[in-house]
Design an enzyme around this catalytic site. Structure first.
Site, PDB file in Angstrom:
ATOM      1  N   CYS A  13      33.984  19.953  33.308  1.00  0.00           N
ATOM      2  CA  CYS A  13      32.866  20.374  34.157  1.00  0.00           C
ATOM      3  C   CYS A  13      33.290  21.637  34.893  1.00  0.00           C
ATOM      4  CB  CYS A  13      32.432  19.259  35.106  1.00  0.00           C
ATOM      5  SG  CYS A  13      33.698  18.746  36.298  1.00  0.00           S
ATOM      6  N   ASN A  16      36.104  19.903  38.192  1.00  0.00           N
ATOM      7  CA  ASN A  16      36.994  18.783  37.811  1.00  0.00           C
ATOM      8  C   ASN A  16      37.246  17.836  38.990  1.00  0.00           C
ATOM      9  OD1 ASN A  16      40.367  18.332  36.431  1.00  0.00           O
ATOM     10  ND2 ASN A  16      38.523  17.213  35.950  1.00  0.00           N
ATOM     11  N   CYS A  18      34.121  15.991  40.277  1.00  0.00           N
ATOM     12  CA  CYS A  18      33.001  15.029  40.275  1.00  0.00           C
ATOM     13  C   CYS A  18      32.714  14.493  38.877  1.00  0.00           C
ATOM     14  CB  CYS A  18      31.737  15.675  40.855  1.00  0.00           C
ATOM     15  SG  CYS A  18      31.878  16.138  42.601  1.00  0.00           S
ATOM     16  N   ARG A  19      32.091  15.324  38.030  1.00  0.00           N
ATOM     17  CA  ARG A  19      31.588  14.813  36.746  1.00  0.00           C
ATOM     18  C   ARG A  19      32.691  14.534  35.726  1.00  0.00           C
ATOM     19  NH1 ARG A  19      27.630  19.644  35.837  1.00  0.00           N
ATOM     20  NH2 ARG A  19      29.302  20.595  37.044  1.00  0.00           N
ATOM     21  N   SER A  20      33.578  15.511  35.504  1.00  0.00           N
ATOM     22  CA  SER A  20      34.539  15.303  34.395  1.00  0.00           C
ATOM     23  C   SER A  20      35.584  14.230  34.688  1.00  0.00           C
ATOM     24  CB  SER A  20      35.166  16.616  33.917  1.00  0.00           C
ATOM     25  OG  SER A  20      35.909  17.247  34.922  1.00  0.00           O
ATOM     26  N   ASP A 136      25.143  18.367  38.233  1.00  0.00           N
ATOM     27  CA  ASP A 136      26.176  18.467  39.264  1.00  0.00           C
ATOM     28  C   ASP A 136      25.725  17.691  40.514  1.00  0.00           C
ATOM     29  OD1 ASP A 136      28.039  19.244  41.085  1.00  0.00           O
ATOM     30  OD2 ASP A 136      27.794  21.398  40.751  1.00  0.00           O
TER      31      ASP A 136
HETATM   32  P1  4NP Z   1      31.978  19.093  39.300  1.00  0.00           P
HETATM   33  O1  4NP Z   1      31.226  19.362  40.680  1.00  0.00           O
HETATM   34  O2  4NP Z   1      31.852  20.361  38.462  1.00  0.00           O
HETATM   35  O3  4NP Z   1      31.206  17.960  38.709  1.00  0.00           O
HETATM   36  O4  4NP Z   1      33.407  18.748  39.634  1.00  0.00           O
HETATM   37  C1  4NP Z   1      31.514  20.452  41.514  1.00  0.00           C
HETATM   38  C2  4NP Z   1      32.535  20.373  42.403  1.00  0.00           C
HETATM   39  C3  4NP Z   1      32.799  21.436  43.261  1.00  0.00           C
HETATM   40  C4  4NP Z   1      32.029  22.567  43.181  1.00  0.00           C
HETATM   41  C5  4NP Z   1      31.008  22.662  42.278  1.00  0.00           C
HETATM   42  C6  4NP Z   1      30.748  21.592  41.423  1.00  0.00           C
HETATM   43  N1  4NP Z   1      32.277  23.638  44.099  1.00  0.00           N
HETATM   44  O5  4NP Z   1      31.516  24.608  44.076  1.00  0.00           O
HETATM   45  O6  4NP Z   1      33.253  23.602  44.858  1.00  0.00           O
END
Ligand code: 4NP
Length: 169
Positions: A13, A16, A18-20, A136
């Site tokens: 994602c 790294n 939340c989703r992945s 997200d």
């Molecule tokens: P992820 O979510 O891609 O599912 O891990 C996010 C986590 C942090 C951020 C964006 C998306 N950020 O902008 O810090």
């Protein structure tokens, strides 16, 4: 799919956190449940959260369904991953574009024959939302985190069927 060497899958994602990592834990669970020789890891295309544990909300909602994310740590996708992994799974279309950009770097850095990773969407075989994004959840509320878990569970079970059928060949 080789039967002695593990088949290596990398869930990717943006951050790294939340989703992945959720996809990693859920896919690992369903592969282990079916005793498949599959190694699962995760990474982010961005460097913002390198070394961090998953978001506390992702950990909390995952734990409620029996998935422990606490030992996972964020890392960034690298060109080397295209040599090391068989399958790289994108959570959304923007991740897919970023993965393809790093794949181009790998093609410059290494010989094309040495790159084994195929790239696909996490939801590629999920019948209800095939090819759609795992959204997200970072800036939203509980429903977003629950939806990530729902989608990861359905998408992972679909991948397990694909892995099982390719092991029989
Ligand atoms: P992820 O979510 O891609 O599912 O891990 C996010 C986590 C942090 C951020 C964006 C998306 N950020 O902008 O810090």
């Amino acid at each position: 799919m080789l039967s002695q060497q593990p088949y290596k899958v990398l869930c990717v994602c943006l951050g790294n956190i939340c989703r992945s990592p959720t996809a990693e834990a859920v896919l690992r669970h369903f592969c282990q449940q079916q005793q498949l020789n599959v190694h699962v890891d995760s990474a982010g295309t961005a460097a913002y959260h390198i070394g961090e544990a998953p978001d506390s909300r992702s950990q909390q909602y995952a734990k409620q369904r029996g998935y422990d994310l606490s030992n996972l740590r964020a890392r960034q996708l690298s060109p080397q991953d295209f040599q090391d992994f068989d399958l790289i799974l994108a959570m959304d279309e923007q991740n897919l574009k970023n993965i393809q950009r790093i794949e181009q770097q790998a093609q410059v850095q290494f010989s094309t024959q040495s790159l084994r990773a195929q790239v696909a969407m996490m939801t590629e075989h999920a019948s209800e939302f095939q090819g759609q994004a795992i959204a997200d959840p970072y800036y939203g509320g509980a429903a977003g985190f629950e939806q990530v878990l729902d989608q990861c569970e359905i998408a992972s079970q679909a991948w397990v069927l694909v892995f099982k059928s390719s092991q029989k060949q």
